[in-house]
Design a protein around this motif. Structure first.
Motif, PDB file in Angstrom:
ATOM      1  N   PRO A 185      45.560  33.585  34.700  1.00 21.32           N
ATOM      2  CA  PRO A 185      45.516  32.528  35.707  1.00 21.32           C
ATOM      3  C   PRO A 185      46.787  31.693  35.792  1.00 21.32           C
ATOM      4  CG  PRO A 185      43.908  32.120  33.959  1.00 21.32           C
ATOM      5  CD  PRO A 185      44.500  33.460  33.716  1.00 21.32           C
ATOM      6  N   ALA A 186      47.523  31.569  34.693  1.00 20.83           N
ATOM      7  CA  ALA A 186      48.779  30.814  34.749  1.00 20.83           C
ATOM      8  C   ALA A 186      49.742  31.448  35.737  1.00 20.83           C
ATOM      9  CB  ALA A 186      49.417  30.738  33.362  1.00 20.83           C
ATOM     10  N   ILE A 187      49.645  32.755  35.908  1.00 23.45           N
ATOM     11  CA  ILE A 187      50.527  33.460  36.835  1.00 23.45           C
ATOM     12  C   ILE A 187      49.951  33.472  38.243  1.00 23.45           C
ATOM     13  CG2 ILE A 187      51.544  35.706  37.404  1.00 23.45           C
ATOM     14  CD1 ILE A 187      51.749  36.231  34.383  1.00 23.45           C
ATOM     15  N   TRP A 188      48.685  33.857  38.387  1.00 17.91           N
ATOM     16  CA  TRP A 188      48.161  34.024  39.749  1.00 17.91           C
ATOM     17  C   TRP A 188      47.881  32.720  40.454  1.00 17.91           C
ATOM     18  CZ3 TRP A 188      43.413  32.481  41.441  1.00 17.91           C
ATOM     19  CH2 TRP A 188      42.365  32.367  40.536  1.00 17.91           C
ATOM     20  N   TYR A 222      46.474  38.214  38.775  1.00 16.60           N
ATOM     21  CA  TYR A 222      45.033  38.347  38.976  1.00 16.60           C
ATOM     22  C   TYR A 222      44.510  39.632  38.341  1.00 16.60           C
ATOM     23  CZ  TYR A 222      40.474  38.189  41.185  1.00 16.60           C
ATOM     24  OH  TYR A 222      39.124  38.151  41.403  1.00 16.60           O
ATOM     25  N   SER A 223      45.223  40.727  38.543  1.00 20.94           N
ATOM     26  CA  SER A 223      44.756  42.009  38.013  1.00 20.94           C
ATOM     27  C   SER A 223      44.843  42.074  36.490  1.00 20.94           C
ATOM     28  CB  SER A 223      45.537  43.169  38.634  1.00 20.94           C
ATOM     29  OG  SER A 223      46.891  43.120  38.250  1.00 20.94           O
ATOM     30  N   ASN A 224      45.675  41.227  35.902  1.00 18.14           N
ATOM     31  CA  ASN A 224      45.811  41.180  34.442  1.00 18.14           C
ATOM     32  C   ASN A 224      45.126  39.962  33.827  1.00 18.14           C
ATOM     33  OD1 ASN A 224      47.599  43.515  33.509  1.00 18.14           O
ATOM     34  ND2 ASN A 224      48.663  42.754  35.314  1.00 18.14           N
ATOM     35  N   ALA A 248      57.183  36.994  49.376  1.00 17.01           N
ATOM     36  CA  ALA A 248      56.784  38.350  48.975  1.00 17.01           C
ATOM     37  C   ALA A 248      56.690  38.457  47.455  1.00 17.01           C
ATOM     38  CB  ALA A 248      57.775  39.375  49.527  1.00 17.01           C
ATOM     39  N   SER A 249      57.655  37.884  46.772  1.00 15.22           N
ATOM     40  CA  SER A 249      57.643  37.884  45.313  1.00 15.22           C
ATOM     41  C   SER A 249      56.406  37.160  44.784  1.00 15.22           C
ATOM     42  CB  SER A 249      58.913  37.210  44.792  1.00 15.22           C
ATOM     43  OG  SER A 249      58.832  37.012  43.399  1.00 15.22           O
ATOM     44  N   ALA A 250      56.102  36.016  45.355  1.00 12.02           N
ATOM     45  CA  ALA A 250      54.941  35.246  44.904  1.00 12.02           C
ATOM     46  C   ALA A 250      53.635  35.995  45.151  1.00 12.02           C
ATOM     47  CB  ALA A 250      54.919  33.879  45.590  1.00 12.02           C
ATOM     48  N   VAL A 251      53.537  36.698  46.270  1.00 13.97           N
ATOM     49  CA  VAL A 251      52.335  37.498  46.546  1.00 13.97           C
ATOM     50  C   VAL A 251      52.188  38.590  45.480  1.00 13.97           C
ATOM     51  CG1 VAL A 251      51.314  39.181  48.137  1.00 13.97           C
ATOM     52  CG2 VAL A 251      52.206  37.023  49.013  1.00 13.97           C
ATOM     53  N   LEU A 252      53.279  39.272  45.169  1.00 18.47           N
ATOM     54  CA  LEU A 252      53.225  40.330  44.157  1.00 18.47           C
ATOM     55  C   LEU A 252      52.870  39.775  42.776  1.00 18.47           C
ATOM     56  CD1 LEU A 252      56.254  42.508  45.285  1.00 18.47           C
ATOM     57  CD2 LEU A 252      53.816  43.013  45.576  1.00 18.47           C
ATOM     58  N   TRP A 253      53.437  38.624  42.419  1.00 24.76           N
ATOM     59  CA  TRP A 253      53.092  37.996  41.141  1.00 24.76           C
ATOM     60  C   TRP A 253      51.633  37.556  41.120  1.00 24.76           C
ATOM     61  CZ3 TRP A 253      55.171  38.577  36.700  1.00 24.76           C
ATOM     62  CH2 TRP A 253      56.537  38.752  36.553  1.00 24.76           C
TER      63      TRP A 253
END
Length: 81
Positions: free
Chosen positions: A57-60, A52-54, A42-47
């Motif tokens: 790419p290093a995060i999404w 992606y919205s910000n 769940a945490s990974a989906v939220l991250w």
């Protein structure tokens, strides 16, 4: 600073992939905590959504792969019995 983000993502994946690969190969999950993988997933989906919205790419990208790994482990865990 982007390099730090990509390095952090790489280390996250390197830390998570061995468990995923082992679970796929052995189908053994009795020692794995289902709540832990649900929370991590769940945490990974939220991250992933956040990154992606910000436009980070290093995060999404990293968290997208971690999400997929969590789904794989959770599915195996739920179907083991």
């Amino acid at each position: 600073m982007n390099l730090v983000g990509y390095l952090a993502g790489l280390l996250t994946l390197v830390g998570y992939l061995p468990q995923t690969i082992k679970t796929i190969r052995t189908r053994q999950t009795e020692d794995l905590s289902l709540p832990t993988f649900l929370i991590i997933g769940a945490s990974a989906v939220l991250w992933t959504i956040y990154g992606y919205s910000n436009h980070k790419p290093a995060i999404w990208v990293t968290n997208g792969v971690v999400s997929a790994c969590s789904v794989i482990i959770t599915r195996i865990k739920l179907h083991e019995g």
